[in-house]
Design a protein around this motif. Sequence first.
Motif, PDB file in Angstrom:
ATOM      1  N   LEU A  90       0.740  -0.954   0.014  1.00 14.15           N
ATOM      2  CA  LEU A  90       0.058   0.093  -0.024  1.00 14.15           C
ATOM      3  C   LEU A  90       0.840   1.235  -0.114  1.00 14.15           C
ATOM      4  O   LEU A  90       0.698   2.008  -0.697  1.00 14.15           O
ATOM      5  N   PRO A  91       1.967   1.475   0.769  1.00  9.57           N
ATOM      6  CA  PRO A  91       2.562   2.741   0.918  1.00  9.57           C
ATOM      7  C   PRO A  91       3.206   2.761  -0.482  1.00  9.57           C
ATOM      8  O   PRO A  91       3.612   3.937  -0.625  1.00  9.57           O
ATOM      9  N   GLY A  92       3.373   1.994  -1.203  1.00 11.18           N
ATOM     10  CA  GLY A  92       4.106   2.259  -2.658  1.00 11.18           C
ATOM     11  C   GLY A  92       3.010   2.756  -3.814  1.00 11.18           C
ATOM     12  O   GLY A  92       3.402   2.848  -4.674  1.00 11.18           O
ATOM     13  N   LEU A  93       2.015   2.711  -3.186  1.00 13.00           N
ATOM     14  CA  LEU A  93       0.773   3.017  -4.335  1.00 13.00           C
ATOM     15  C   LEU A  93       0.576   4.533  -4.420  1.00 13.00           C
ATOM     16  O   LEU A  93      -0.540   4.731  -4.898  1.00 13.00           O
ATOM     17  N   VAL A  94       1.331   5.376  -4.014  1.00 10.94           N
ATOM     18  CA  VAL A  94       1.027   6.557  -3.994  1.00 10.94           C
ATOM     19  C   VAL A  94       0.956   7.307  -5.381  1.00 10.94           C
ATOM     20  O   VAL A  94       1.747   6.844  -6.372  1.00 10.94           O
ATOM     21  N   PRO A  95      -0.226   7.953  -5.572  1.00  9.15           N
ATOM     22  CA  PRO A  95      -0.418   8.274  -7.241  1.00  9.15           C
ATOM     23  C   PRO A  95       0.890   9.064  -7.496  1.00  9.15           C
ATOM     24  O   PRO A  95       1.675   9.761  -7.168  1.00  9.15           O
ATOM     25  N   ILE A 132     -10.359   5.840  -1.109  1.00  7.58           N
ATOM     26  CA  ILE A 132     -10.193   4.194  -1.693  1.00  7.58           C
ATOM     27  C   ILE A 132      -9.351   3.482  -0.865  1.00  7.58           C
ATOM     28  O   ILE A 132      -9.768   2.235  -0.523  1.00  7.58           O
ATOM     29  N   GLY A 133      -8.322   4.028  -0.027  1.00 10.69           N
ATOM     30  CA  GLY A 133      -7.513   3.291   0.592  1.00 10.69           C
ATOM     31  C   GLY A 133      -8.156   2.793   1.902  1.00 10.69           C
ATOM     32  O   GLY A 133      -8.238   1.527   2.423  1.00 10.69           O
ATOM     33  N   PHE A 134      -9.180   3.535   2.318  1.00 10.50           N
ATOM     34  CA  PHE A 134     -10.206   3.034   3.385  1.00 10.50           C
ATOM     35  C   PHE A 134     -11.056   1.958   3.018  1.00 10.50           C
ATOM     36  O   PHE A 134     -10.985   1.047   3.850  1.00 10.50           O
ATOM     37  N   TYR A 135     -11.756   2.325   1.870  1.00 13.24           N
ATOM     38  CA  TYR A 135     -12.785   1.070   1.395  1.00 13.24           C
ATOM     39  C   TYR A 135     -11.795  -0.156   1.385  1.00 13.24           C
ATOM     40  O   TYR A 135     -12.338  -1.313   1.064  1.00 13.24           O
ATOM     41  N   CYS A 136     -10.384  -0.179   0.706  1.00 15.18           N
ATOM     42  CA  CYS A 136      -9.699  -1.139   0.332  1.00 15.18           C
ATOM     43  C   CYS A 136     -10.087  -2.322   1.601  1.00 15.18           C
ATOM     44  O   CYS A 136     -10.263  -3.311   1.570  1.00 15.18           O
ATOM     45  N   THR A 137      -9.206  -1.740   2.924  1.00 13.99           N
ATOM     46  CA  THR A 137      -9.466  -2.804   3.948  1.00 13.99           C
ATOM     47  C   THR A 137     -10.678  -2.720   4.454  1.00 13.99           C
ATOM     48  O   THR A 137     -10.922  -3.885   5.192  1.00 13.99           O
ATOM     49  N   TYR A 138     -11.561  -1.864   4.234  1.00 13.82           N
ATOM     50  CA  TYR A 138     -12.927  -2.039   4.844  1.00 13.82           C
ATOM     51  C   TYR A 138     -13.598  -3.160   4.165  1.00 13.82           C
ATOM     52  O   TYR A 138     -14.136  -4.320   4.882  1.00 13.82           O
ATOM     53  N   PHE A 139     -13.537  -3.376   2.842  1.00 17.18           N
ATOM     54  CA  PHE A 139     -14.058  -4.687   2.307  1.00 17.18           C
ATOM     55  C   PHE A 139     -13.399  -6.054   2.581  1.00 17.18           C
ATOM     56  O   PHE A 139     -14.077  -6.786   2.725  1.00 17.18           O
ATOM     57  N   LEU A 140     -11.933  -5.781   2.810  1.00 18.22           N
ATOM     58  CA  LEU A 140     -11.177  -7.006   3.151  1.00 18.22           C
ATOM     59  C   LEU A 140     -11.896  -7.496   4.466  1.00 18.22           C
ATOM     60  O   LEU A 140     -12.097  -8.620   4.860  1.00 18.22           O
ATOM     61  N   PRO A 153      -7.003  10.841  -9.290  1.00 19.28           N
ATOM     62  CA  PRO A 153      -6.607  12.458  -9.501  1.00 19.28           C
ATOM     63  C   PRO A 153      -6.463  13.154  -7.937  1.00 19.28           C
ATOM     64  O   PRO A 153      -6.033  14.156  -8.250  1.00 19.28           O
ATOM     65  N   SER A 154      -7.116  12.793  -7.193  1.00 13.72           N
ATOM     66  CA  SER A 154      -7.344  13.391  -5.936  1.00 13.72           C
ATOM     67  C   SER A 154      -6.746  12.870  -4.707  1.00 13.72           C
ATOM     68  O   SER A 154      -6.816  11.724  -4.527  1.00 13.72           O
ATOM     69  N   ILE A 155      -6.102  13.681  -3.622  1.00 11.08           N
ATOM     70  CA  ILE A 155      -5.466  12.887  -2.646  1.00 11.08           C
ATOM     71  C   ILE A 155      -6.558  12.294  -1.674  1.00 11.08           C
ATOM     72  O   ILE A 155      -6.399  11.267  -1.188  1.00 11.08           O
ATOM     73  N   ALA A 198      -6.302  -1.208  -7.121  1.00 12.66           N
ATOM     74  CA  ALA A 198      -5.769  -0.955  -8.500  1.00 12.66           C
ATOM     75  C   ALA A 198      -6.236   0.378  -8.864  1.00 12.66           C
ATOM     76  O   ALA A 198      -5.517   1.006  -9.560  1.00 12.66           O
ATOM     77  N   LEU A 199      -7.192   1.033  -8.105  1.00 11.61           N
ATOM     78  CA  LEU A 199      -7.480   2.515  -8.680  1.00 11.61           C
ATOM     79  C   LEU A 199      -6.667   3.309  -8.015  1.00 11.61           C
ATOM     80  O   LEU A 199      -6.562   4.716  -8.318  1.00 11.61           O
TER      81      LEU A 199
END
Length: 337
Positions: free
Chosen positions: A238-243, A314-322, A306-308, A300-301
């Motif tokens: 995750l930390p390497g997925l910075v836009p 999206i990062g929140f919902y990643c682990t929320y869904f998992l 385009p926005s911080i 993946a998104l």
Amino acid sequence: MIKALHQTLARTPWLLFLGLSFVVSSVGNGITYIVIFSELIRLSVPATSLALAYVLSTVPGFIGSKIGERYCRNNNPFQLLIWGECLGMLGLAAPFGAVMTGSVPLFFVAQTVSAFTIGMTFPAMSKIFKAGLSEQELPVATSLETLIFACNVILGVGLGLLLLGRIGVMSLLFIDLLSFAAALLLLRSAKSRFSKTFTPVFSTTVSLRWKTLSGTQRRGILLLPLLAFAGAPAMALLPGLVPATLSGEEAHSMALALLFARSLGQLVGPLILNPDKFEKRSNSNMLMTACLCAFIACYALIPFSPSIFLALAIGFYCTYFLKRGVCTGDLHHPETV
């Protein structure tokens, strides 16, 4: 549940001191967690090193829990908790040395020691709760564990993010050192107020054969490892997925904020599960598959956001869904091993 927790804490002072000790310690651990990842990102380590740091913050906990479980069979679990805090305090020598020397391996050692000591505490906490609380009060223990994790996320990781850059990294580590000292004092107070005795547990070895297990039992054994196998690689990176649109200090802050969003998602996911629908949906492979697909899609998104703020959401919902998928698969069924 909050009312029940308040009432139980009011009539069991030892539980109040025990809970406070873990809250204080978890806040310090959350701050050091941010310090470690902040320094790794500042040192521009490759994504594989960030992934290894994530693995070392989880896997040693399993080894620690096994050692803690063996110790608690014949010994006072409060003593294990005190030793765990002492070991955690000594383990702070690793991040102190890592910050001063810029040594990446020492940061890995710090993550390993922290995960190991936290893992040691789970069997001890379980034995204390079972010995000191009635069966009607045991759900309160679950609420207390949730509260401790919430303090780790909101007060520990969140406070670490707010203070980072405002005060020195060494000062943040000293805060964690003070939290260990305060936790030790609170643990001693809890131990002195705990009136019940602990009886040795003599475990019997039960041989399990795959062919004799029911479908529910097999599912219970396989499900969580499979979910971890699917989710851990993405969580670690995750930390390497910075836009790609961000760079420098902005990218550094964004990577740390994504870690906070990840932790917040882990906290919120189980809290908002509907208990009435949980039993009905706990056997739904379709629901778990949908949660995993949503989890992977969110990851993946993130790099293309385009926005911080959108990336954080999206990062929140990643682990929320998992976490929703994990909780749905965590069967509380009598037949489950």
